[in-house]
Design an enzyme around this catalytic site. Structure first.
Site, short mmCIF file in Angstrom:
data_model
loop_
_atom_site.label_atom_id
_atom_site.label_comp_id
_atom_site.label_asym_id
_atom_site.label_seq_id
_atom_site.Cartn_x
_atom_site.Cartn_y
_atom_site.Cartn_z
N GLU A 275 0.87 -1.18 0.00
CA GLU A 275 0.00 0.00 0.00
C GLU A 275 0.90 1.22 0.00
O GLU A 275 1.65 1.46 0.95
CB GLU A 275 -0.93 0.04 1.22
CG GLU A 275 -1.96 1.14 1.07
CD GLU A 275 -2.52 1.64 2.39
OE1 GLU A 275 -2.21 2.80 2.75
OE2 GLU A 275 -3.24 0.88 3.05
N CYS A 309 -2.90 7.64 4.52
CA CYS A 309 -2.75 7.28 3.11
C CYS A 309 -4.00 7.59 2.31
O CYS A 309 -3.92 7.93 1.12
CB CYS A 309 -2.41 5.79 2.98
SG CYS A 309 -0.84 5.34 3.75
#
Length: 538
Positions: A275, A309
């Site tokens: 990720e 994120c």
């Protein structure tokens, strides 16, 4: 526990004169810190100082791991994994459900530690034990659905029995970031354990204690001691040593580092899930509920001071409502309660470090110097904390500005007008990233149709990020340069398994038999295929 690092050097050391230096006293009980750091496999004799973003107080001197420590962690983990893989799925699931209760019971301790290490607002720290409890419960309750051996159709009905087994990878390496130190320490590892693997984890140096507390809770929940190892040290040294030994790697961090991890995994080759970065868009359509959208935009941009994120850094607003929406968004942003403390009540906390503050300052100053306008914020607040920066809304950001296409990872969002929804989708898809997006509209069907055209791994309608992230059945991850693989849902656990097909053939072999020539066997097989198609059996 003492055999973990018999010669690791001092666990806690440092200044001892708080009367003359307010940063001299430890923010945590030193016995508590020692109990946590004893969980590290670290025999190098070196330590690294960690200070809190809240006032700069020392938290710990964390023992550092050597290459030999990494090798020993994998050796012990592999031995523990062999035994763990033979335990029943029910045994593994029960440990996850016990962890669920432990995390909720000790959430205040967990939240305190997260705040001290990261500087985030308490309400954002609360999200971490909440998410881990949800993760533990989801995988504990759905273990059999994902991991049980499954029957599938064989080449010949009745005569061919085929089963699909899920075999654990072995030892999983997890390299986790500082922004959500408790969540990211555990959320990938829990399904790895459920699937029958061991874990060697390298948390970020700035938030090691939260990850060590997570490891302590795992052991209290009933996971075997050597099943989860924690190592510490610089990423360029420890990361490659993990990739060389792991059977699978999970990495969460920057796209640039993710590329290095992916290359290392490809060289072996082993699988990985990554990720990575994002420059996430939020779209406010002409029919949006503007109050709801403005409230959501505050959370989208400024949760955890933008160090998330999936938080939003690009805001696209329909011409018809742009001015009215911006008025509400700016007003709500200016009304936020700011503070770097352990208390409830702050809407936004601190950035984690000087490096992060420098990045945010550089991006905003560059934009302003090149003509962008600051609608609110735009300055550091050392009166609130050494790394504090105000929530900032920019207007007039253009492609030559650093913050236009580069991830800031701070409390900064740029606002843009759009004329029609096709243009909004096109601009949302600009750039190399594709992690998360958000759409605000009172026509949910239209928004969902638009979501399918946005190249992001998750899209939230009338919510910033929590709807997808909190829905554990929903896979979460990035497209394009925002990553590979998915956490959560079935994909989140199956990535830690190898698929094994076992076929048992009955009565006849799949070859000429009973005196058939090769030619007659070919004709029989052809007739069988035609018959199976006609009957719909295969």
């Amino acid at each position: 526990m003492s055999d973990r690092h018999p010669s690791s050097g001092p666990l806690v050391e440092g200044p001892h004169d708080p009367e003359h230096d307010p940063t001299a006293s430890y923010a945590l009980d030193r016995g508590y810190v020692q109990r946590l750091t004893e969980r590290l496999r670290a025999t190098s004799g070196q330590t690294a100082e960690v200070r809190s973003p809240i006032g700069g107080q020392p938290l710990a001197h964390v023992p550092q791991s050597s290459q030999a420590d990494v090798e020993e962690a994998f050796r012990r983990g592999r031995r523990a994994q062999e035994a763990w893989s033979r335990t029943s799925i029910d045994t593994r699931a029960a440990a996850l459900l016990r962890l669920h209760d432990l995390v909720l019971d000790r959430q205040e301790e967990i939240i305190d530690l997260i705040c001290l290490e990261s500087g985030k607002a308490r309400k954002h720290a609360f999200d971490e034990p909440l998410h881990i409890a949800l993760t533990a419960r989801y995988y504990g309750r759905t273990a059999h659905r994902h991991l049980d051996t499954k029957r599938v159709q064989g080449v010949f009905p009745v005569l061919t029995r085929v089963e699909i087994n899920r075999v654990p990878k072995g030892v999983v390496g997890i390299i986790s970031p500082w922004n959500y130190p408790f969540t990211m320490a555990l959320c990938d590892g829990l399904p790895a354990l459920l699937a029958g693997n061991a874990v060697v984890a390298k948390p970020d140096a700035q938030t090691m204690l939260s990850a060590l507390l997570a490891a302590e809770l795992l052991e209290e929940a009933g996971f075997p001691e050597d099943l989860w190892h924690v190592v510490a040290g610089p990423g360029p040294e420890i990361g490659p040593a993990m990739i060389e030994r792991a059977d699978y790697i999970c990495f969460t961090g920057s796209t640039s580092t993710g590329r290095i991890v992916a290359k290392g995994c490809a060289d072996r080759p082993i699988g990985c899930s990554l990720e990575l970065g994002g420059k996430n868009p939020i779209l406010v359509l002409r029919d949006a509920d503007l109050e709801k959208a403005a409230e959501g935009a505050v959370r989208a941009a400024f949760s955890n001071a933008g160090q998330l994120c999936v938080s939003m850094e690009r805001l696209f607003v329909a011409d018809q409502v742009y001015d009215r929406f911006l008025e509400r968004f700016v007003s709500r942003t200016q009304a936020m309660t700011l503070g770097a403390t352990l208390d409830w009540g702050n809407d936004m906390g601190s950035l984690i470090s000087r490096a992060q503050l420098d990045t945010v300052t550089r991006h905003v100053d560059d934009a302003v110097a090149k003509g962008a306008r600051v609608l609110t914020g735009g300055r550091a607040r050392p009166d609130l904390g050494p790394f504090f920066y105000e929530p900032t809304i920019l207007e007039g950001v253009t492609p030559e500005m650093t913050c236009f296409g580069n991830e800031t990872f701070g409390p900064v969002i740029s606002a843009y007008r759009f004329h029609d929804e096709a243009e909004a989708v096109s601009r949302a898809n600009d750039g190399e990233y594709g992690l998360n997006a958000s759409i605000y509209s009172q026509d949910a069907s239209r928004a969902r149709a638009m979501a399918a055209r946005i190249r992001c791994g998750t899209v939230n309608v009338n919510e910033a990020f929590a709807a997808t992230f909190g829905s554990l059945e929903a896979p979460m991850g990035g497209m394009r340069q925002s990553g590979l693989g998915r956490r959560q849902g079935a994909e989140g656990v199956l990535r830690f398994t190898e698929t094994q097909s076992v076929a048992t053939q009955r009565v006849m072999r799949i070859a000429p038999s009973y005196g058939l020539s090769d030619e007659r066997y070919g004709k029989l097989m052809t007739a069988s295929l035609r018959l199976l198609k006609k009957t719909g059996r295969a």
